[in-house]
Design a protein around this motif. Structure first.
Motif, PDB file in Angstrom:
ATOM      1  N   ASP A  22       0.812  -1.210   0.000  1.00 42.66           N
ATOM      2  CA  ASP A  22       0.000   0.000   0.000  1.00 42.66           C
ATOM      3  C   ASP A  22       0.852   1.269   0.000  1.00 42.66           C
ATOM      4  O   ASP A  22       0.407   2.317  -0.451  1.00 42.66           O
ATOM      5  CB  ASP A  22      -0.978   0.008   1.170  1.00 42.66           C
ATOM      6  N   LYS A  23       2.130   1.181   0.454  1.00 43.71           N
ATOM      7  CA  LYS A  23       2.989   2.364   0.553  1.00 43.71           C
ATOM      8  C   LYS A  23       4.145   2.406  -0.438  1.00 43.71           C
ATOM      9  O   LYS A  23       4.706   3.474  -0.678  1.00 43.71           O
ATOM     10  CB  LYS A  23       3.591   2.454   1.963  1.00 43.71           C
ATOM     11  N   PHE A  24       4.528   1.243  -1.006  1.00 45.35           N
ATOM     12  CA  PHE A  24       5.749   1.180  -1.819  1.00 45.35           C
ATOM     13  C   PHE A  24       5.538   0.370  -3.089  1.00 45.35           C
ATOM     14  O   PHE A  24       4.653  -0.481  -3.156  1.00 45.35           O
ATOM     15  CB  PHE A  24       6.897   0.568  -1.001  1.00 45.35           C
ATOM     16  N   LEU A  25       6.403   0.655  -4.055  1.00 42.31           N
ATOM     17  CA  LEU A  25       6.371  -0.055  -5.331  1.00 42.31           C
ATOM     18  C   LEU A  25       7.797  -0.335  -5.773  1.00 42.31           C
ATOM     19  O   LEU A  25       8.678   0.522  -5.618  1.00 42.31           O
ATOM     20  CB  LEU A  25       5.658   0.814  -6.383  1.00 42.31           C
ATOM     21  N   ALA A  26       8.030  -1.526  -6.311  1.00 40.04           N
ATOM     22  CA  ALA A  26       9.323  -1.885  -6.889  1.00 40.04           C
ATOM     23  C   ALA A  26       9.076  -2.301  -8.329  1.00 40.04           C
ATOM     24  O   ALA A  26       8.157  -3.075  -8.612  1.00 40.04           O
ATOM     25  CB  ALA A  26       9.975  -3.016  -6.114  1.00 40.04           C
ATOM     26  N   PHE A  27       9.902  -1.780  -9.231  1.00 39.93           N
ATOM     27  CA  PHE A  27       9.760  -2.106 -10.649  1.00 39.93           C
ATOM     28  C   PHE A  27      11.126  -2.071 -11.303  1.00 39.93           C
ATOM     29  O   PHE A  27      12.063  -1.421 -10.805  1.00 39.93           O
ATOM     30  CB  PHE A  27       8.786  -1.149 -11.347  1.00 39.93           C
ATOM     31  N   LEU A  28      11.243  -2.781 -12.424  1.00 40.17           N
ATOM     32  CA  LEU A  28      12.515  -2.819 -13.137  1.00 40.17           C
ATOM     33  C   LEU A  28      12.811  -1.484 -13.792  1.00 40.17           C
ATOM     34  O   LEU A  28      11.913  -0.842 -14.346  1.00 40.17           O
ATOM     35  CB  LEU A  28      12.487  -3.924 -14.204  1.00 40.17           C
ATOM     36  N   ASP A  29      14.065  -1.078 -13.737  1.00 46.14           N
ATOM     37  CA  ASP A  29      14.536   0.129 -14.420  1.00 46.14           C
ATOM     38  C   ASP A  29      14.545  -0.166 -15.916  1.00 46.14           C
ATOM     39  O   ASP A  29      15.109  -1.166 -16.350  1.00 46.14           O
ATOM     40  CB  ASP A  29      15.934   0.483 -13.927  1.00 46.14           C
ATOM     41  N   VAL A  30      13.912   0.678 -16.716  1.00 48.80           N
ATOM     42  CA  VAL A  30      13.846   0.427 -18.166  1.00 48.80           C
ATOM     43  C   VAL A  30      15.157   0.756 -18.874  1.00 48.80           C
ATOM     44  O   VAL A  30      15.318   0.439 -20.046  1.00 48.80           O
ATOM     45  CB  VAL A  30      12.668   1.179 -18.842  1.00 48.80           C
ATOM     46  N   ASN A  31      16.078   1.369 -18.178  1.00 51.35           N
ATOM     47  CA  ASN A  31      17.403   1.668 -18.720  1.00 51.35           C
ATOM     48  C   ASN A  31      18.437   1.136 -17.718  1.00 51.35           C
ATOM     49  O   ASN A  31      19.146   1.912 -17.084  1.00 51.35           O
ATOM     50  CB  ASN A  31      17.548   3.176 -18.945  1.00 51.35           C
ATOM     51  N   PRO A  32      18.496  -0.192 -17.572  1.00 50.16           N
ATOM     52  CA  PRO A  32      19.246  -0.777 -16.457  1.00 50.16           C
ATOM     53  C   PRO A  32      20.759  -0.725 -16.590  1.00 50.16           C
ATOM     54  O   PRO A  32      21.302  -0.872 -17.683  1.00 50.16           O
ATOM     55  CB  PRO A  32      18.771  -2.232 -16.462  1.00 50.16           C
ATOM     56  N   ASN A  33      21.420  -0.526 -15.456  1.00 50.87           N
ATOM     57  CA  ASN A  33      22.882  -0.656 -15.405  1.00 50.87           C
ATOM     58  C   ASN A  33      23.266  -2.097 -15.691  1.00 50.87           C
ATOM     59  O   ASN A  33      24.268  -2.365 -16.343  1.00 50.87           O
ATOM     60  CB  ASN A  33      23.421  -0.279 -14.025  1.00 50.87           C
ATOM     61  N   SER A  34      22.498  -3.027 -15.135  1.00 48.52           N
ATOM     62  CA  SER A  34      22.693  -4.453 -15.369  1.00 48.52           C
ATOM     63  C   SER A  34      21.327  -5.112 -15.322  1.00 48.52           C
ATOM     64  O   SER A  34      20.360  -4.543 -14.782  1.00 48.52           O
ATOM     65  CB  SER A  34      23.636  -5.059 -14.325  1.00 48.52           C
ATOM     66  N   LYS A  35      21.237  -6.312 -15.878  1.00 43.99           N
ATOM     67  CA  LYS A  35      19.974  -7.035 -15.909  1.00 43.99           C
ATOM     68  C   LYS A  35      19.465  -7.238 -14.485  1.00 43.99           C
ATOM     69  O   LYS A  35      20.191  -7.717 -13.624  1.00 43.99           O
ATOM     70  CB  LYS A  35      20.184  -8.386 -16.602  1.00 43.99           C
ATOM     71  N   GLY A  36      18.234  -6.818 -14.246  1.00 43.79           N
ATOM     72  CA  GLY A  36      17.632  -6.927 -12.924  1.00 43.79           C
ATOM     73  C   GLY A  36      17.606  -5.637 -12.125  1.00 43.79           C
ATOM     74  O   GLY A  36      17.010  -5.585 -11.054  1.00 43.79           O
ATOM     75  N   HIS A  37      18.244  -4.583 -12.638  1.00 43.62           N
ATOM     76  CA  HIS A  37      18.270  -3.271 -11.967  1.00 43.62           C
ATOM     77  C   HIS A  37      16.830  -2.885 -11.620  1.00 43.62           C
ATOM     78  O   HIS A  37      15.980  -2.750 -12.482  1.00 43.62           O
ATOM     79  CB  HIS A  37      18.913  -2.267 -12.916  1.00 43.62           C
ATOM     80  N   THR A  38      16.575  -2.717 -10.339  1.00 45.70           N
ATOM     81  CA  THR A  38      15.225  -2.484  -9.829  1.00 45.70           C
ATOM     82  C   THR A  38      15.179  -1.182  -9.040  1.00 45.70           C
ATOM     83  O   THR A  38      16.127  -0.832  -8.343  1.00 45.70           O
ATOM     84  CB  THR A  38      14.803  -3.664  -8.918  1.00 45.70           C
ATOM     85  N   LEU A  39      14.072  -0.479  -9.152  1.00 40.03           N
ATOM     86  CA  LEU A  39      13.847   0.747  -8.389  1.00 40.03           C
ATOM     87  C   LEU A  39      12.770   0.497  -7.348  1.00 40.03           C
ATOM     88  O   LEU A  39      11.731  -0.089  -7.654  1.00 40.03           O
ATOM     89  CB  LEU A  39      13.403   1.885  -9.316  1.00 40.03           C
ATOM     90  N   CYS A  40      13.010   0.933  -6.133  1.00 37.35           N
ATOM     91  CA  CYS A  40      12.034   0.874  -5.045  1.00 37.35           C
ATOM     92  C   CYS A  40      11.666   2.303  -4.684  1.00 37.35           C
ATOM     93  O   CYS A  40      12.557   3.120  -4.414  1.00 37.35           O
ATOM     94  CB  CYS A  40      12.622   0.163  -3.832  1.00 37.35           C
ATOM     95  N   ILE A  41      10.369   2.579  -4.678  1.00 41.42           N
ATOM     96  CA  ILE A  41       9.917   3.945  -4.420  1.00 41.42           C
ATOM     97  C   ILE A  41       8.778   3.959  -3.402  1.00 41.42           C
ATOM     98  O   ILE A  41       8.019   3.006  -3.317  1.00 41.42           O
ATOM     99  CB  ILE A  41       9.443   4.648  -5.706  1.00 41.42           C
ATOM    100  N   PRO A  42       8.656   5.061  -2.665  1.00 35.90           N
ATOM    101  CA  PRO A  42       7.433   5.250  -1.901  1.00 35.90           C
ATOM    102  C   PRO A  42       6.358   5.716  -2.882  1.00 35.90           C
ATOM    103  O   PRO A  42       6.660   6.394  -3.869  1.00 35.90           O
ATOM    104  CB  PRO A  42       7.796   6.353  -0.904  1.00 35.90           C
ATOM    105  N   LYS A  43       5.140   5.342  -2.642  1.00 41.80           N
ATOM    106  CA  LYS A  43       4.057   5.810  -3.521  1.00 41.80           C
ATOM    107  C   LYS A  43       3.813   7.305  -3.325  1.00 41.80           C
ATOM    108  O   LYS A  43       3.399   7.989  -4.252  1.00 41.80           O
ATOM    109  CB  LYS A  43       2.790   5.000  -3.275  1.00 41.80           C
ATOM    110  N   GLN A  44       4.085   7.775  -2.143  1.00 37.44           N
ATOM    111  CA  GLN A  44       3.963   9.209  -1.859  1.00 37.44           C
ATOM    112  C   GLN A  44       5.106   9.932  -2.571  1.00 37.44           C
ATOM    113  O   GLN A  44       6.264   9.532  -2.462  1.00 37.44           O
ATOM    114  CB  GLN A  44       4.048   9.446  -0.359  1.00 37.44           C
ATOM    115  N   GLU A  45       4.791  10.966  -3.294  1.00 39.95           N
ATOM    116  CA  GLU A  45       5.820  11.718  -4.018  1.00 39.95           C
ATOM    117  C   GLU A  45       6.547  12.659  -3.066  1.00 39.95           C
ATOM    118  O   GLU A  45       5.985  13.643  -2.586  1.00 39.95           O
ATOM    119  CB  GLU A  45       5.188  12.513  -5.163  1.00 39.95           C
ATOM    120  N   VAL A  46       7.799  12.306  -2.784  1.00 38.25           N
ATOM    121  CA  VAL A  46       8.701  13.127  -1.973  1.00 38.25           C
ATOM    122  C   VAL A  46       9.996  13.197  -2.751  1.00 38.25           C
ATOM    123  O   VAL A  46      10.479  12.174  -3.238  1.00 38.25           O
ATOM    124  CB  VAL A  46       8.934  12.503  -0.573  1.00 38.25           C
TER     125      VAL A  46
END
Length: 129
Positions: A22-46
């Motif tokens: 409900d508070k966070f999202l993780a998704f693959l970086d579409v321009n990855p440094n390496s295969k599997g590069h993932t971004l974790c973000i809070p859903k709240q924009e800060v």
């Protein structure tokens, strides 16, 4: 104006989701440094990580750790690197980068990963959560 990550959270832009609460999202970086590069973000924009409420900061780190452990089970690498830079998108994001060499952490070289591979990888990481 909403950041690109807020648009991903709102479903306005597609992403390769790995994990979501409900508070966070993780998704693959579409321009990855390496295969599997993932971004974790809070859903709240800060914009800046240290502007997060302390409990949200701790929860983001816990969420990122959980994703990193699944990522390590999924992608062949020496370790999972973590970086918080945030200059390119004004929305807190934690980079989780599978590292095979130090160049994977430099943001200078990028891996080419097909959309099909991205989808398979996102599903595989999610299955390892």
């Amino acid at each position: 104006m909403a950041s690109i990550f807020t648009k991903i959270v709102n479903g306005e832009i597609p992403s390769y989701k790995v994990a979501e609460t409900d508070k966070f999202l993780a998704f693959l970086d579409v321009n990855p440094n390496s295969k599997g590069h993932t971004l974790c973000i809070p859903k709240q924009e800060v914009d800046k990580i240290f502007d997060l409420e302390e409990n949200t900061y701790v929860e983001l780190m816990q969420f990122s750790r959980r994703v990193a452990l699944a990522l390590r089970k999924t992608v062949d690498c020496k370790r999972i690197g973590m970086s918080v830079i945030g200059l390119e998108v004004p929305h807190v994001h934690v980079h989780l980068i599978p590292l095979r060499t130090m160049s994977d952490a430099t943001f200078q070289t990028k891996d080419k990963v097909s959309p099909e591979e991205m989808q398979q990888l996102a599903e595989a990481i999610a299955n390892n959560l």
